[in-house]
Structures are given as C-alpha cells and as structure tokens.
Design an enzyme around this catalytic site. Structure first.
Site, short mmCIF file in Angstrom:
data_model
loop_
_atom_site.label_atom_id
_atom_site.label_comp_id
_atom_site.label_asym_id
_atom_site.label_seq_id
_atom_site.Cartn_x
_atom_site.Cartn_y
_atom_site.Cartn_z
N MET A 44 0.83 -1.21 0.00
CA MET A 44 0.00 0.00 0.00
C MET A 44 0.86 1.25 0.00
O MET A 44 1.82 1.36 0.74
CB MET A 44 -0.86 -0.04 1.28
CG MET A 44 -1.73 1.15 1.52
SD MET A 44 -2.77 0.85 2.99
CE MET A 44 -2.20 2.13 4.08
N SER A 118 3.34 -7.04 1.96
CA SER A 118 2.17 -6.55 2.65
C SER A 118 0.91 -6.94 1.87
O SER A 118 0.78 -8.11 1.50
CB SER A 118 2.34 -5.03 2.82
OG SER A 118 1.42 -4.55 3.74
N GLN A 119 0.02 -5.98 1.57
CA GLN A 119 -1.22 -6.39 0.89
C GLN A 119 -0.93 -7.10 -0.44
O GLN A 119 -1.72 -7.92 -0.88
CB GLN A 119 -2.17 -5.21 0.70
CG GLN A 119 -1.67 -4.11 -0.22
CD GLN A 119 -2.65 -2.93 -0.33
OE1 GLN A 119 -3.52 -2.73 0.52
NE2 GLN A 119 -2.50 -2.13 -1.37
N ASP A 235 4.78 -5.95 14.43
CA ASP A 235 3.99 -5.26 13.41
C ASP A 235 2.83 -4.49 14.04
O ASP A 235 2.02 -5.06 14.77
CB ASP A 235 3.44 -6.31 12.42
CG ASP A 235 3.09 -5.71 11.09
OD1 ASP A 235 2.46 -4.64 11.07
OD2 ASP A 235 3.45 -6.31 10.06
N HIS A 291 6.44 -3.53 10.68
CA HIS A 291 5.97 -3.92 9.36
C HIS A 291 6.96 -3.54 8.25
O HIS A 291 7.37 -2.39 8.14
CB HIS A 291 4.64 -3.21 9.11
CG HIS A 291 3.90 -3.74 7.92
ND1 HIS A 291 3.51 -5.05 7.82
CD2 HIS A 291 3.48 -3.14 6.79
CE1 HIS A 291 2.87 -5.22 6.69
NE2 HIS A 291 2.85 -4.09 6.04
#
Ligand SMILES: *[C@@H]1O[C@H](CO)[C@@H](O)[C@H](O)[C@H]1NC(C)=O
Ligand SMILES: *[C@@H]1O[C@H](CO)[C@@H](O)[C@H](O)[C@H]1NC(C)=O
Length: 308
Positions: A44, A118-119, A235, A291
């Site tokens: 993101m 991540s995403q 995270d 993260h």
C-alpha cells in the site's frame, strides 16, 4: 499495508552494503539453466518501481540470482496511478489485470515464483487461486494480511490519501460505495460483525471461501510448491499481525486470537491451506521489528532457498 518510507532507507542501505559481495555458489548452481522468473507485487502506498523500495528489491534479486527475470507488477498507467490503485481500486478487477500482465510477459510462460509485500502478499495469493496459467511455483508473502485486518491503517505524517482511507473505513467498510472502491475495505474483516463481513466483503470473503467452498480455487492454490508466510514480530500496521500467518480473531470475540490451525478456514480445509501444511509445503518465518522492516541478510538467509 503501507510501505515506502519505513522499509526503504533500510533496504537501500543493505542493498549498497551487499552489492559488492560475490555470489558464486548460486551462480554455479544455475550455470546450466535459466533461473525461474520472479513476480513482485508491492504494498500500500508504494509502486512497482520506486528505486528505494521495490526497485531496490528487484536490483537485489538480480544481483543475487544471475540471469533472473524480475517482473514487478505495475497496475496503473503511470507510477502515480499504480500507487493510487493500492488505495482505490476494485481488487477483483486488479487481480484479473495482474493475470493479464503475467500472461502478456513471454518470459513467464514456463512458470514463476512470486513475492508479495504486505497487501501484495494477499493479492498474489488470490492470483494463485484465480490465475491458473502460467504456474506460480513458490509464493512468498511478506507481512501479508491473509485473514484480513481489523484496525485502521496507521498513517505516518500528513499522508492525505492514507488519512482519507482511514476516514472512509470509519464511515463503514461494508457500505457498498466504500467496499467497491477502497482496497483496504475489501480485506477489512470486522470480527465483531462476522456475518456482515461474510455477506458483504467482495474480495476477502470470496478468496477465503467464507460462504461456499470454491473447488477451483482450492485446486489451483494447492498446486503451489511452497507457501512461505513471513510475519513481523512487532507489526503495528497489520492488525492483528497473526493474520500474516493465517491466524485471526475468533469470530465475534476479539479477545481471542486463533492460530492458523484453529480457524475454520484451516480445519475445514476450505482453501487448501491444510493440504499444503499436511504435505510440508507451508512455511512460517518470523522476523523481528515493525511492518516491512526488511533486513536483506535475513531475507537472503530465509528466502533464497525458494528461488533455487
Ligand atoms: C484454476 O482456476 C481456473 C479459473 O478459475 C479454472 O478454470 C481451472 O480449472 C482451475 N484449476 C486448474 C488446475 O487450472
Ligand atoms: C497448531 O500449530 C501449533 C504450531 O505448529 C502447534 O503447536 C499446535 O499443537 C497446533 N494445534 C492444533 C490444534 O493442531
């Protein structure tokens, strides 16, 4: 979730530090055949080719694995629109578009390995379920919210887009206009409203087979050779962080966190995760820190074996 400013400086530093190292052993192993290409999906707020994030990763892979073809997915017409689409898009359309891009790259026609950040780790998993050809061999999800998130993305500084997304999620992630347009709403998993999530989530509920089991997804997903899940121990971006290992809050009880093997998704083998686990193809890796704080030495040590 969010990527650039945190990860990137560190990445850049490590990349410079390791650039001059020789990597003969790997090169020797691969002298006879070209290594399997690698597809990357960014997180993101990031883009395919930011020299400080995905660009640095791509360069690192190319240095470590001589001759490798790396395809960093760009899903917008420009870098700016690629970044915007990490916030505002219909993920069902974007996964289909990624499948088209992969099919249009002739170097990927004999299969590839994939790394999602991540995403991007969640979206590549959807791709493994929905895009059967060419074959995805190993999938590495680095900090991917596989069971969704139930916490607002943490925005650093005055990030206008990120703050707008927070606001929209607060207004109602499952309201149709938000659900159809806001990427993070499509993997918003409200554990206090499990039924509503199952009914109204247009993306996560589908790929996690929350309503009915899609046998085609399962068939495709279990063709993976390995699924590697990396979790960051501290995270604060993906809430709960256990989602990165397919764990999640118990339905309608946010005081309990199920580990991967206590969820309905696993126990009923709804997407094939248990099949992968039972055949030793599911790997759990944990890295210290926040993260996407990626240390490239750790990256190499834990992950290079999957590109061999
Ligand atoms: C994978 O998914 C596609 C698209 O849904 C489907 O047509 C195919 O039969 C599935 N399985 C395999 C093994 O390709
Ligand atoms: C789930 O997995 C963990 C870690 O591998 C293991 O310690 C635990 O016994 C498992 N639980 C069940 C219910 O299988």
């Amino acid at each position: 979730m969010r990527s650039p400013s945190l990860i990137v400086l560190i990445l850049a530093l490590y990349s410079i530090a390791s650039a001059h190292k020789a990597h003969k052993t790997h090169a020797e192993r691969h002298s006879s055949s070209k290594p399997l290409p690698i597809v990357i999906w960014h997180g993101m707020g990031d883009s395919c080719c930011n020299p400080l994030s995905m660009g640095a990763i791509q360069k690192h892979l190319e240095e470590k694995i001589p001759g490798v073809h790396v395809h960093s997915l760009r899903l917008g017409d420009s870098f700016v629109s690629d970044t915007k689409k990490s916030f505002f898009a219909n993920m069902n359309q974007l996964v289909a578009l990624a499948c088209n891009h992969i099919n249009a790259d002739p170097e990927l026609s004999n299969g590839y390995n994939a790394i999602g950040f991540s995403q991007g780790g969640l979206f590549l998993r959807a791709l493994a379920q929905r895009c059967a050809k060419p074959q995805m061999n190993n999938l590495i999800s680095i900090g991917g919210p596989q069971m969704g998130i139930f916490g607002l993305p943490y925005c650093i500084g005055d990030n206008f887009i990120c703050n707008s997304v927070r606001w929209l999620l607060e207004q109602g992630a499952y309201e149709s206009p938000v659900q159809k347009r806001v990427v993070q709403a499509q993997y918003w998993h409200d554990s206090n409203a499990e039924e509503e999530y199952r009914k109204k989530s247009i993306f996560l509920a589908d790929i996690n087979s929350e309503n009915s089991i899609n046998e085609k997804y399962k068939e495709n997903f279990t063709r993976l050779k390995n699924l590697v899940l990396v979790k960051f121990e501290s995270d604060h971006m993906v809430v709960p962080k256990e989602s990165e290992w397919f764990g999640y809050y118990a339905p309608n009880d946010v005081s309990t966190i199920f580990s991967f093997n206590e969820t309905r998704l696993y126990k009923e083998d709804r997407i094939g995760l248990k099949t992968l686990h039972d055949s030793d193809r599911l790997h759990f890796i944990s890295w210290p820190g926040e993260h996407l704080r990626i240390n490239l030495d750790e990256f190499d040590e834990d992950l290079m074996q999957f590109f061999a």
